[in-house]
Structure formats: C-alpha cells, structure tokens
Design an enzyme around this catalytic site. Sequence first.
Site, PDB file in Angstrom:
ATOM      1  CG  ASP A 110     -10.036   5.007   7.598  1.00 57.64           C
ATOM      2  OD1 ASP A 110     -11.203   5.417   7.734  1.00 57.64           O
ATOM      3  OD2 ASP A 110      -9.748   3.908   7.076  1.00 57.64           O
ATOM      4  CB  ILE A 161      -0.960  -0.010   1.209  1.00 55.27           C
ATOM      5  CG1 ILE A 161      -1.945  -1.180   1.080  1.00 55.27           C
ATOM      6  CG2 ILE A 161      -1.711   1.313   1.328  1.00 55.27           C
ATOM      7  CD1 ILE A 161      -2.828  -1.393   2.290  1.00 55.27           C
ATOM      8  CG  HIS A 190     -11.104   0.615   9.879  1.00 54.36           C
ATOM      9  ND1 HIS A 190     -10.521  -0.062  10.921  1.00 54.36           N
ATOM     10  CD2 HIS A 190     -10.402   0.240   8.782  1.00 54.36           C
ATOM     11  CE1 HIS A 190      -9.530  -0.811  10.487  1.00 54.36           C
ATOM     12  NE2 HIS A 190      -9.442  -0.643   9.181  1.00 54.36           N
ATOM     13  CG  LEU A 191     -14.962   5.246   5.967  1.00 53.82           C
ATOM     14  CD1 LEU A 191     -15.425   6.597   5.429  1.00 53.82           C
ATOM     15  CD2 LEU A 191     -16.113   4.260   5.994  1.00 53.82           C
ATOM     16  N   GLY A 192     -10.953   2.595   4.905  1.00 51.50           N
ATOM     17  CA  GLY A 192      -9.888   2.330   3.945  1.00 51.50           C
ATOM     18  C   GLY A 192     -10.274   1.374   2.837  1.00 51.50           C
ATOM     19  CB  ALA A 193     -11.245  -2.074   2.761  1.00 50.86           C
ATOM     20  CG  ASP A 198       9.802  -0.591   4.543  1.00 52.48           C
ATOM     21  OD1 ASP A 198      10.406  -1.443   5.224  1.00 52.48           O
ATOM     22  OD2 ASP A 198       8.730  -0.835   3.956  1.00 52.48           O
ATOM     23  CD  GLU A 241     -10.542   1.018  14.215  1.00 57.20           C
ATOM     24  OE1 GLU A 241     -11.069   0.050  13.627  1.00 57.20           O
ATOM     25  OE2 GLU A 241      -9.701   1.757  13.678  1.00 57.20           O
TER      26      GLU A 241
END
Length: 530
Positions: free
Chosen positions: A258, A154, A281-284, A173, A263
């Site tokens: 998000d 991602i 939590h709308l990522g997907a 990273d 949660e």
Amino acid sequence: MAPKVLVSDKLSETAIQVFRNRGIEVDFRPDLGKDKEKLLEVIGDYDGLAIRSATKVTADVIDKATNLKVIGRAGIGVDNVDIPAASQKGVIVMNTPFGNSITTAEHAIAMIMAVARQVPEANASTQAGKWEKSRFMGVEVTAKTLGVIGCGNIGSIVAERGKGLKMKVIAYDPFLSQERADKLGVEKVDLDTLLARADFITLHVPLTDKTRNILSAKNIAKTRRGVRIINCARGGLVDEAALAEAIRSGHVAGAGFDVFEVEPATDSPLFGLPNVVCTPHLGAATTEAQENVALQVAEQMSDYLLDGAVQNALNMPSVTAEEAKVMGPWIKLAGHLGAFIGQLTDEPIEEVNILLDGVAAEMNTKALDCAVLAGLLKPANPDVNMVSAPVIATDRGIKTSTTTQASSGVFHGYVKVTVKTAKRERSIAGTVFTDGKPRFIQIKGITIDAAIGQHMLYTTNRDEPGIIGTLGVTMGKHGVNIANFTLGRSESGGDAIALLYVDGRVADNVLEELRQTGLFQLVAPLEFDV
C-alpha cells in the site's frame, strides 16, 4: 469575542458542527488550501486552522498568521506543516495519531487475504471471460505463521486480527516487553527467527535510519521459500528491487503493498509481477477513519481555544501558558534525558523511574514525565509526542514511576531518569542553570558537567591513559571539531565516560575507527533537538 477557525480542507459537516456547538465561529472553505495566495491574504483573521493534507502551511503562511494559535491536522502526517516555523511563532501544531489505527490494520489483513487467494488477478481473469480455476491455486491462512514486524498500536491490532483468523502470530519489536507480548498472545522473537519461520510477514514500524530497508536483499534471502510480504506502513521499509527479484525467482510467493519508496508510485519494480497486489496508500481511506480524525481534531482545537487544554501537540507540552514560561527549559531537559537513554537502548524497556528534586518537584510533574517518555521513545517512534508517549509506553508494558523530593544537593533542583531492561540499568541526571540552559550532571552515577549540543559522542571505558589523546587525534584527523569535551570517572582505574559536543554528525567510519582501538566499551553518537 468567540475564537475564529478556518477549515481550508475537506472535513465532514459533523466535524464543522462540533466547532459551532462549542461556540466557535468557523469558516468552512474546503478549496482554499489549494489557493496559497488567497490563504496568505486571509489567514491573519483566524485563531485556528484545521487542515488535512492539501493545505501547505509553510513558513510564509505562518508569518502572515498574526492571530493564529493552533493548527489542527486531521490525520497523522504533518509533512505539510512547517513545525519549526510554527513553534517559533508560538503556534501549536496538533495531529490525530490514533484515529487511523483500525482502518490501517484492517487494510493489512485485507492484503493478506488478497495475496493468499490471488483475488485481484483472479477477478481480472474472470471478468476477461476466462475461467482459470487451476491457475489460481491459493493457500489457507489458518494455522499459518504470521510474522509481525513492529507490534505497536497498529501492529498489535493486526496481531489480534491474525489470531482471530487462527494464525500463529510471532512478533519482532525491540521495544515489545514480554508482559505485553503475553497479553497479546503473541510469541516474541528476534528478527532472524521471524524471517525464518513466517509464512506471511507484515510490517508496522515507522521509517527511521534503523528500519529503512529492514527487509533488505540479505534479509529477504533469510525468509522461508513461499513467504508472502505485506507493507501497509511506510515506503522504504522493503528493498522493492530485491523483493521483485525474489518474486521472479519464486522464493517469495506474493506481496501486498500500500506504500512505496516514491509516492505517488507511477512506477515500481513490483508492478506487473504475478500475485503482487498494489494499492495507492489506502491505509487510512475509510469513511469511518476520515470521520474519526475530523471529529477528533475539531474537539482538540476547541478544547485548546476555549479552555487551554493541549492534546496530541507535536511542539508543545500539555501545560498551561503560565506553567510553560517557567517549565520550558525543564521540559527541554527532561526530553534530553529520555533521548540520551533512548538512543542507547535497543532492547525492551521494562521500567522507567523519574526522580524530581527541588524546584523540579514543585512543577507540573506529569508534563515532565511525558517529556521524558517522549524523548525515550522517539528514537524508535519519530511520531511520538508528549501526549501519545504515555499511551505508547502503557501499550508496550513499560512501568513508569515518579518520585519527588526536597532539594538534596548543591543544585536548586534536578531530574534523574533511571531505565531498566532485562539486561541492564541506565541512569542520567540533569539540571537547568540560571541562564536557562539544560546540563547533564550525572551519567552512570559519575558526576559530570556537560553542555548539551545537537550532535554529541558518548564513550565508556576503563580509566586508563590514552583516552583523551585517542579521541582528540581521531576527531581532528577526520575534521570533526569539538565544541566541548567532558570527562568523568567513578574512581582511579574504574569506570570512565567521555561526552563530546561536536559541530556535526560523526561519520560511521570515524565511529568504527574508535571502536577498533579496543579502548572503548561503548562508542555511541547522539542527536538532540536543541
């Protein structure tokens, strides 16, 4: 007789049709997952179970699933599936790890734009009948520096989209190779450099012990004044209270979240603060992503039920049923070898060489390779599995090679893994004894014979008196019981190693006490899925 699949959550009609087109009998009962008693009553009739997040596949459900062969989760997270229980019952658990990538990346970009221009607050103000142009002075993203923490599947998409917005992209990273960074067109930096330079910071890492609160109060203080922080990855990566304080003080100019540490997030220190955009939590949550994962899980389950092909399995290698009977212990060994080095390596891996000797060379070498890579990458990416591991390794620019040879030693076969980074080379070898139990037989070229346990301690030192006593006394003083103690050395006075199999996790203060003795070059706790 045709396989029978139960779909107990909401999947698209197109996905249901995939099963039917493949000749599989399918019962589409999208509300059944919410009725556990009814699910327990009927689950024994099915070969496959396709779910989203509503159905809870607990141990008692699996116990009643007398014919179940595969559980397919349309999505990444499998917290609603008891994977150990499924494994024990011989039920494969599959997910769809890549179906949501673009959608999640786009949500992060949307958050960047919303925070840069204060869109939600400006919208609310305007619809309330106000006209506050001077209040909502935003910033351009063009020419700004985007700091991407985590440049995997991602994160790399976000980096590419950021470049499309004419942003300067820098990435932190530990597993990002220079070759991969060059290909993405991003500048590879350490974390402190990213914090000091980024105008926008976006997080795309899993939640692990190493990444929890990676943006702590201390690290937030290292950021440049006016930074904007985006988290569409996992709750717990950012200290929400510390971030709230930094926003109130004016050090942080805004944030887009998000995901939250707790949660559903009915309360958070971030709520109500100026220029903080929060979504549930709308990522997907796009039509395309939901359709993609539904179609993918239907195809994967059909492939397995009809042809025995295993894809994106979380608890089984990509091998046939016949191979699995023989290869099981060797696949376990390969995973342990990868996990050993993976837990010791916190820098970009450039090359992995896998040597298969004797009987190991005659097996399904691809499955053994995948097991090594999955073990190697799992410390940094807990969601990795034997199918996704090669894809992730390729994305990270890791070169993998496999060599086979006839039996060349006292063992009927063994597996040796050698990993190269820019700074060092590490190697470990192991075999499977006739009792079916994997063993480590060589580390750093030093011959050993070590049983593998869930909790282990690995040390390196110069060969000199006092090492055994120091380890034994320190462990005993802190109540750490040693089940097995293995030593090895290259030569008298040369490099030496110790590998302790202990009954529980060694506490940080015990590790630090050993390090403070000055006797050890390395003191490393290790965990294995035995």
